[in-house]
Scaffold this motif. Structure first.
Motif, PDB file in Angstrom:
ATOM      1  N   ARG A   1       0.742  -1.294   0.013  1.00 48.74           N
ATOM      2  CA  ARG A   1      -0.029  -0.049  -0.041  1.00 48.74           C
ATOM      3  C   ARG A   1       0.850   1.450   0.026  1.00 48.74           C
ATOM      4  NH1 ARG A   1      -3.723  -3.543   2.885  1.00 48.74           N
ATOM      5  NH2 ARG A   1      -2.898  -2.942   5.056  1.00 48.74           N
ATOM      6  N   ARG A   2       1.933   1.217   0.767  1.00 48.22           N
ATOM      7  CA  ARG A   2       2.856   2.419   0.592  1.00 48.22           C
ATOM      8  C   ARG A   2       3.421   2.625  -0.661  1.00 48.22           C
ATOM      9  NH1 ARG A   2       4.834   0.334   5.303  1.00 48.22           N
ATOM     10  NH2 ARG A   2       6.738  -0.414   4.480  1.00 48.22           N
ATOM     11  N   ARG A   3       3.884   1.616  -1.349  1.00 44.87           N
ATOM     12  CA  ARG A   3       4.449   1.674  -2.843  1.00 44.87           C
ATOM     13  C   ARG A   3       3.057   2.238  -3.565  1.00 44.87           C
ATOM     14  NH1 ARG A   3       7.024   3.405  -6.510  1.00 44.87           N
ATOM     15  NH2 ARG A   3       7.670   2.024  -8.209  1.00 44.87           N
ATOM     16  N   ILE A   4       1.854   1.763  -3.513  1.00 46.58           N
ATOM     17  CA  ILE A   4       0.894   2.227  -4.278  1.00 46.58           C
ATOM     18  C   ILE A   4       0.734   3.821  -4.045  1.00 46.58           C
ATOM     19  CG2 ILE A   4      -1.694   2.379  -4.728  1.00 46.58           C
ATOM     20  CD1 ILE A   4      -1.525  -0.661  -4.148  1.00 46.58           C
ATOM     21  N   LEU A   5       0.797   4.199  -2.864  1.00 44.46           N
ATOM     22  CA  LEU A   5       0.743   5.560  -2.676  1.00 44.46           C
ATOM     23  C   LEU A   5       1.817   6.251  -3.271  1.00 44.46           C
ATOM     24  CD1 LEU A   5      -0.560   5.590   0.931  1.00 44.46           C
ATOM     25  CD2 LEU A   5      -2.015   6.159  -0.857  1.00 44.46           C
TER      26      LEU A   5
ATOM     27  N   THR B  67      -3.848   5.276 -13.692  1.00 45.76           N
ATOM     28  CA  THR B  67      -5.060   4.321 -14.041  1.00 45.76           C
ATOM     29  C   THR B  67      -4.776   3.047 -12.904  1.00 45.76           C
ATOM     30  OG1 THR B  67      -3.894   3.022 -15.630  1.00 45.76           O
ATOM     31  CG2 THR B  67      -5.341   4.960 -16.273  1.00 45.76           C
ATOM     32  N   SER B  68      -5.859   2.360 -12.701  1.00 46.53           N
ATOM     33  CA  SER B  68      -5.670   0.893 -11.914  1.00 46.53           C
ATOM     34  C   SER B  68      -4.726   0.158 -12.602  1.00 46.53           C
ATOM     35  CB  SER B  68      -7.238   0.671 -11.559  1.00 46.53           C
ATOM     36  OG  SER B  68      -7.902   0.244 -12.604  1.00 46.53           O
ATOM     37  N   GLY B  69      -4.897  -0.020 -14.004  1.00 50.14           N
ATOM     38  CA  GLY B  69      -4.025  -0.853 -14.666  1.00 50.14           C
ATOM     39  C   GLY B  69      -2.675  -0.567 -14.525  1.00 50.14           C
ATOM     40  N   ALA B  70      -2.220   0.586 -14.597  1.00 48.63           N
ATOM     41  CA  ALA B  70      -0.907   1.101 -14.476  1.00 48.63           C
ATOM     42  C   ALA B  70      -0.436   0.691 -13.098  1.00 48.63           C
ATOM     43  CB  ALA B  70      -0.748   2.555 -14.706  1.00 48.63           C
ATOM     44  N   VAL B  71      -1.228   0.974 -12.130  1.00 50.64           N
ATOM     45  CA  VAL B  71      -0.936   0.677 -10.848  1.00 50.64           C
ATOM     46  C   VAL B  71      -0.623  -1.068 -10.645  1.00 50.64           C
ATOM     47  CG1 VAL B  71      -1.531   0.629  -8.405  1.00 50.64           C
ATOM     48  CG2 VAL B  71      -1.845   2.763  -9.705  1.00 50.64           C
ATOM     49  N   SER B  72      -1.500  -1.539 -11.285  1.00 49.75           N
ATOM     50  CA  SER B  72      -1.376  -2.926 -11.106  1.00 49.75           C
ATOM     51  C   SER B  72      -0.072  -3.574 -11.714  1.00 49.75           C
ATOM     52  CB  SER B  72      -2.848  -3.524 -11.692  1.00 49.75           C
ATOM     53  OG  SER B  72      -2.861  -4.709 -11.542  1.00 49.75           O
TER      54      SER B  72
ATOM     55  N   GLU C 281       6.474  -5.712  -9.184  1.00 48.52           N
ATOM     56  CA  GLU C 281       7.489  -5.583  -7.896  1.00 48.52           C
ATOM     57  C   GLU C 281       7.382  -6.376  -6.715  1.00 48.52           C
ATOM     58  OE1 GLU C 281       7.564  -1.382  -6.653  1.00 48.52           O
ATOM     59  OE2 GLU C 281       8.257  -0.697  -8.728  1.00 48.52           O
ATOM     60  N   PHE C 282       6.056  -6.708  -6.767  1.00 50.97           N
ATOM     61  CA  PHE C 282       5.456  -7.688  -5.562  1.00 50.97           C
ATOM     62  C   PHE C 282       5.411  -8.941  -5.854  1.00 50.97           C
ATOM     63  CE2 PHE C 282       5.350  -3.485  -3.805  1.00 50.97           C
ATOM     64  CZ  PHE C 282       5.912  -3.349  -2.803  1.00 50.97           C
ATOM     65  N   GLY C 283       5.173  -9.453  -7.159  1.00 51.48           N
ATOM     66  CA  GLY C 283       4.641 -10.780  -7.775  1.00 51.48           C
ATOM     67  C   GLY C 283       3.342 -11.127  -7.031  1.00 51.48           C
ATOM     68  N   ILE C 284       2.519 -10.156  -6.970  1.00 54.67           N
ATOM     69  CA  ILE C 284       1.118 -10.573  -6.235  1.00 54.67           C
ATOM     70  C   ILE C 284       0.141 -10.572  -7.516  1.00 54.67           C
ATOM     71  CG2 ILE C 284       1.614  -9.810  -4.179  1.00 54.67           C
ATOM     72  CD1 ILE C 284      -0.051  -7.319  -4.387  1.00 54.67           C
ATOM     73  N   SER C 285      -1.027 -11.038  -7.383  1.00 47.75           N
ATOM     74  CA  SER C 285      -2.038 -11.120  -8.420  1.00 47.75           C
ATOM     75  C   SER C 285      -2.792  -9.801  -8.775  1.00 47.75           C
ATOM     76  CB  SER C 285      -3.200 -12.177  -8.205  1.00 47.75           C
ATOM     77  OG  SER C 285      -3.754 -11.817  -6.950  1.00 47.75           O
ATOM     78  N   GLN C 286      -3.414  -9.659  -9.944  1.00 47.83           N
ATOM     79  CA  GLN C 286      -4.333  -8.341  -9.985  1.00 47.83           C
ATOM     80  C   GLN C 286      -5.259  -8.208  -8.893  1.00 47.83           C
ATOM     81  OE1 GLN C 286      -7.838  -8.146 -11.500  1.00 47.83           O
ATOM     82  NE2 GLN C 286      -7.593  -6.079 -11.310  1.00 47.83           N
ATOM     83  N   PRO C 287      -6.095  -9.194  -8.693  1.00 45.25           N
ATOM     84  CA  PRO C 287      -7.361  -9.071  -7.502  1.00 45.25           C
ATOM     85  C   PRO C 287      -6.451  -8.573  -6.311  1.00 45.25           C
ATOM     86  CG  PRO C 287      -7.682 -11.169  -8.771  1.00 45.25           C
ATOM     87  CD  PRO C 287      -6.096 -10.521  -9.301  1.00 45.25           C
ATOM     88  N   ALA C 288      -5.377  -9.029  -5.904  1.00 43.57           N
ATOM     89  CA  ALA C 288      -4.526  -8.604  -4.651  1.00 43.57           C
ATOM     90  C   ALA C 288      -4.424  -7.188  -4.688  1.00 43.57           C
ATOM     91  CB  ALA C 288      -3.423  -9.459  -4.623  1.00 43.57           C
ATOM     92  N   VAL C 289      -3.834  -6.466  -5.762  1.00 47.08           N
ATOM     93  CA  VAL C 289      -3.792  -5.117  -6.077  1.00 47.08           C
ATOM     94  C   VAL C 289      -5.081  -4.530  -5.943  1.00 47.08           C
ATOM     95  CG1 VAL C 289      -2.754  -3.501  -7.701  1.00 47.08           C
ATOM     96  CG2 VAL C 289      -1.764  -5.598  -7.554  1.00 47.08           C
ATOM     97  N   SER C 290      -6.120  -5.094  -6.487  1.00 45.75           N
ATOM     98  CA  SER C 290      -7.142  -4.291  -6.527  1.00 45.75           C
ATOM     99  C   SER C 290      -7.887  -4.351  -5.105  1.00 45.75           C
ATOM    100  CB  SER C 290      -8.313  -5.128  -7.304  1.00 45.75           C
ATOM    101  OG  SER C 290      -8.037  -5.110  -8.673  1.00 45.75           O
ATOM    102  N   GLN C 291      -7.431  -5.272  -4.208  1.00 48.94           N
ATOM    103  CA  GLN C 291      -7.884  -5.284  -2.651  1.00 48.94           C
ATOM    104  C   GLN C 291      -7.175  -4.085  -2.013  1.00 48.94           C
ATOM    105  OE1 GLN C 291     -10.145  -7.130  -1.515  1.00 48.94           O
ATOM    106  NE2 GLN C 291      -9.780  -6.059   0.626  1.00 48.94           N
ATOM    107  N   HIS C 292      -5.808  -4.132  -2.441  1.00 48.31           N
ATOM    108  CA  HIS C 292      -5.026  -3.045  -1.691  1.00 48.31           C
ATOM    109  C   HIS C 292      -5.668  -1.743  -1.952  1.00 48.31           C
ATOM    110  CE1 HIS C 292      -1.810  -5.237   0.257  1.00 48.31           C
ATOM    111  NE2 HIS C 292      -1.750  -6.058  -0.571  1.00 48.31           N
ATOM    112  N   LEU C 293      -6.124  -1.548  -3.276  1.00 47.64           N
ATOM    113  CA  LEU C 293      -6.509  -0.177  -3.870  1.00 47.64           C
ATOM    114  C   LEU C 293      -7.820   0.178  -3.025  1.00 47.64           C
ATOM    115  CD1 LEU C 293      -5.728  -0.337  -7.772  1.00 47.64           C
ATOM    116  CD2 LEU C 293      -4.883   1.422  -6.195  1.00 47.64           C
TER     117      LEU C 293
END
Length: 179
Positions: A12-16, A25-30, A36-48
């Motif tokens: 979440r700090r990196r997203i900020l 865009t959510s796609g660019a963030v994802s 960088e973190f090797g997590i899934s797109q749904p996991a990124v969406s959850q952090h957003l």
């Protein structure tokens, strides 16, 4: 969720950090977070979603795109340990608190006279410094201060300690002992 719980997560700090300078865009963030973190797109969406629901990010629809930006107001009253991450410094400036965040960032030993004047730090230099003995000591001390502040605001000690250990490991490459 308390601010320290939201900001205690490195993803979440990196997203900020990504959305602090301008909308993304959510796609660019994802794409960046997944790489960088090797997590899934749904996991990124959850952090957003966590950032949005806790008031740290805003979302604006532009046709089919969803654009995210940092919301500076929730960061006004957070008295953070040093060094202040760049995204918090930028948000604090927008919220009218340049002096507090700027002074804290200026105390970071990795900063030079040029960067103390408000210039951006070279990410590679900052990353290299974080692996020196001085950098590790500084980051470990900062993580402990975040841990203590989190406990003071009601986070269970075990959870706050685990978050501090993960944060230190993330920035220094230290082993968390988790296996």
């Amino acid at each position: 969720m308390h601010a320290f719980d939201v900001l205690g997560d490195p993803v979440r700090r990196r997203i900020l950090e990504l959305i602090a300078a301008d909308e993304k865009t959510s796609g660019a963030v994802s794409d960046v977070i997944r790489a960088e973190f090797g997590i899934s797109q749904p996991a990124v969406s959850q952090h957003l979603k966590v950032l949005r629901e806790n008031g740290f990010a805003t979302i604006r629809t532009d046709g089919p795109r969803r654009l995210y930006a940092v919301k500076a107001e929730p960061l006004r009253d957070i008295d953070v340990a040093r060094p202040v991450p760049a995204f918090l410094d930028a948000a604090a400036r927008r919220a009218g608190h340049r002096d507090r965040a700027g002074d804290a960032r200026n105390d970071c030993p990795a900063r030079t006279d040029e960067t103390r004047a408000g210039e951006s730090m070279d990410p590679k230099a900052s990353e290299a410094w974080s692996t020196t003995d001085e950098g590790k000591e500084f980051i470990t001390a900062s993580s402990k201060k975040w841990r203590n502040a989190s406990i003071a605001f009601g986070t269970p000690e075990g959870a706050a300690t685990a978050a501090g250990v993960r944060t230190t490991a993330f920035y220094t490459g230290a082993d968390t002992g988790a296996g």
